[in-house]
Design a protein around this motif. Sequence first.
Motif, short mmCIF file in Angstrom:
data_model
loop_
_atom_site.label_atom_id
_atom_site.label_comp_id
_atom_site.label_asym_id
_atom_site.label_seq_id
_atom_site.Cartn_x
_atom_site.Cartn_y
_atom_site.Cartn_z
N LEU A 57 83.88 102.75 1.71
CA LEU A 57 84.49 104.26 1.80
C LEU A 57 83.77 104.84 2.90
O LEU A 57 82.81 104.47 3.37
CB LEU A 57 84.29 105.11 0.67
N ALA A 58 84.51 105.78 4.02
CA ALA A 58 83.81 106.24 5.05
C ALA A 58 83.05 107.32 4.37
O ALA A 58 83.12 107.63 3.54
CB ALA A 58 84.72 107.04 6.15
N PRO A 59 81.84 107.65 5.04
CA PRO A 59 80.77 108.45 4.76
C PRO A 59 81.48 109.91 4.46
O PRO A 59 82.12 110.18 5.10
CB PRO A 59 79.78 108.59 5.68
N PHE A 61 80.68 114.15 3.61
CA PHE A 61 79.39 115.16 3.75
C PHE A 61 79.69 116.38 2.88
O PHE A 61 80.65 116.34 1.92
CB PHE A 61 79.66 115.53 5.18
N MET A 66 79.39 120.44 7.51
CA MET A 66 80.68 120.62 8.35
C MET A 66 80.31 121.23 9.87
O MET A 66 79.52 121.86 10.05
CB MET A 66 81.80 121.22 7.51
N SER A 67 81.08 120.85 10.65
CA SER A 67 81.17 121.49 12.29
C SER A 67 81.44 122.78 11.95
O SER A 67 82.40 123.27 11.19
CB SER A 67 82.25 120.60 13.02
N PRO A 68 80.90 123.63 12.90
CA PRO A 68 81.12 125.22 12.53
C PRO A 68 82.76 125.45 13.11
O PRO A 68 83.52 126.23 12.55
CB PRO A 68 80.23 125.87 13.41
N ARG A 124 83.87 112.55 8.84
CA ARG A 124 83.79 112.81 10.26
C ARG A 124 84.78 112.17 11.09
O ARG A 124 85.21 111.10 10.92
CB ARG A 124 82.30 111.85 10.55
N ASP A 126 85.97 110.89 14.66
CA ASP A 126 85.52 110.44 15.72
C ASP A 126 86.43 110.06 16.90
O ASP A 126 87.41 109.24 16.63
CB ASP A 126 84.46 109.09 15.79
N SER A 132 82.34 113.98 17.87
CA SER A 132 82.72 113.79 16.37
C SER A 132 82.64 115.23 15.96
O SER A 132 81.96 116.06 16.51
CB SER A 132 81.51 112.96 15.74
N ALA A 133 83.57 115.59 15.07
CA ALA A 133 83.65 116.83 14.22
C ALA A 133 83.79 116.43 12.86
O ALA A 133 84.57 115.71 12.25
CB ALA A 133 84.64 117.62 14.77
N ILE A 134 83.17 117.31 11.88
CA ILE A 134 83.27 117.13 10.48
C ILE A 134 83.99 118.15 9.88
O ILE A 134 83.66 119.45 10.15
CB ILE A 134 81.87 116.97 9.74
N ALA B 186 81.35 102.91 7.34
CA ALA B 186 81.81 102.80 6.26
C ALA B 186 81.10 101.66 5.55
O ALA B 186 80.84 101.69 4.21
CB ALA B 186 83.52 102.82 6.02
N GLN B 199 76.00 111.05 16.19
CA GLN B 199 75.71 111.49 17.43
C GLN B 199 74.42 111.42 17.95
O GLN B 199 74.13 111.18 18.82
CB GLN B 199 76.12 113.07 17.68
#
Lengths: 252, 247
Positions: A57-59, A61, A66-68, A124, A126, A132-134, B186, B199
């Motif tokens: 699984l991808a990480p 969060f 999270m990104s604002p 995330r 990418d 990158s943005a979460i 992952a 990052q």
Amino acid sequence: MSLITRRTLIAGGAAGAGLLLSGCDQVAQVPALRKILFSGEIMNRGLQRALTNRDALAPEFSAAEMSPRFRVNGTHNPNTAEYTAMVAENFAHWRLQVGGLVAKPLSLSLAQLRGLPARTQITRHDCVEGWSAIGKWHGPRLATLLNAAGIRDAARYIVFTCADLYGGAPYYESIDLVDAFHPQTILAWALNDHVLDVGHGAPVRLRVERQLGYKHAKYVMRIDAVASLAGIGLGKGGYWEDHVDYDWYAGI
Amino acid sequence: MTIATPSPAPADAPPAPRTIYRHRVATRLWHWLNAVTIFIMIGSGLTILNAHPHLYWGAYGANFDHPWLNTIHWPSYVTIPAHYNLAIARRWHLLFALVLAFSLLAYMIVSVANRHFARDLRVRLRDLSAANLWHDLREHLAFRFHDPADPRAYNIFQKLSYVLVIFILIPVMILTGLAMSPAMDAAWPWLLDLFGGRQSARSIHFIAASGLTGFIVIHLVLVILAGPINEVGSMLTGRWRVPEEAA
């Protein structure tokens, strides 16, 4: 050591570096060398698939990570007459078609899609450019739809056709069955606890969390199971793959 | 067929330059393969950086976040390809990343087996004494890079810089590179823990690349100062002429 020999050597070294730089540009033009250059994608995909767990699984969060602000990228608004009309009626007549090599083609309304069991994941995103943005995504697993439609044994890829146009043709992308049935591969209809807006791909976008952003098709209209990518677009599996040599496998 | 016998050298002639076998074939092969690979990695890496020339700390970072560094736009004479093409730059970078990683691995295995690391790169505690460091620094400033008693041995600054490149900088490049791959994150989430997020890994990738670039500049300057024909020749043939002053 005479200065002239040193100078010759330094000049030679600099000229060599220059030749190598321009040589690199030539390589990408020669078909046989281009094939070698492009073989990195097959080797990287093969190594990743061979050496790592395909179901990893991808990480994910926490809300605090999270990104604002989750930036909009790619198409900001498809701006076609059809899409603008769909937005105006709040996608009341929008249907998601699931077809191709399936036992039972589906045609789902947005209400039906939103009624399916959903997964929520803070992941995330990418971009191939490096940023990158979460964000928090919510929607049914693609596997739920594929199982409902019953994909045939011959199917190898899942193709997504979108409402936004690139060069006059709909944007499209494709993934293989390893990623299609992955638990985090979802058809997201909400981002950060709000119904997906136009900028982020309303009403539905694909999330394929172990690959780069351009694989995450926005404005999804059709999903097709196919045996081969040949004959679709220019045959390389996606708009960017067809037109600017992006890797089809965007896991790296 | 007759073989000419060389006439014995007159007793008062200067001694013939002494050459020693200094670099084994594995070292020479890896050196040149690595030279080309790192050249391609830096050029294509700068094209990729041009796509988003902003660096962040942490897991995320995009246009509305705060970068710790905005780099220059890298000019076409240092990028591969010369004209901006992210897709082709990535093709170069991700193919040669495999060459970089697997050639380092092969070189490390061979260099443990043939005792190159143990004999030539092992840093002993006494090498690091202030007196020795000060002595080698003075020798450097006098452009004497070899110990006359043991000209084959690397001086302490050579050892430290080669150890830095082989065991720290290139491995960090490889691991931070892997940490930028969403599929690898992952599979091996410890990569993110190691560097503090994707990052941060991207920032460290750039810092380590800057370190490598610095090494290359100093390395080339010292090769020129030490006598480029002899030094480049020894890396091609393995045979190195002991400099007069050190003989």
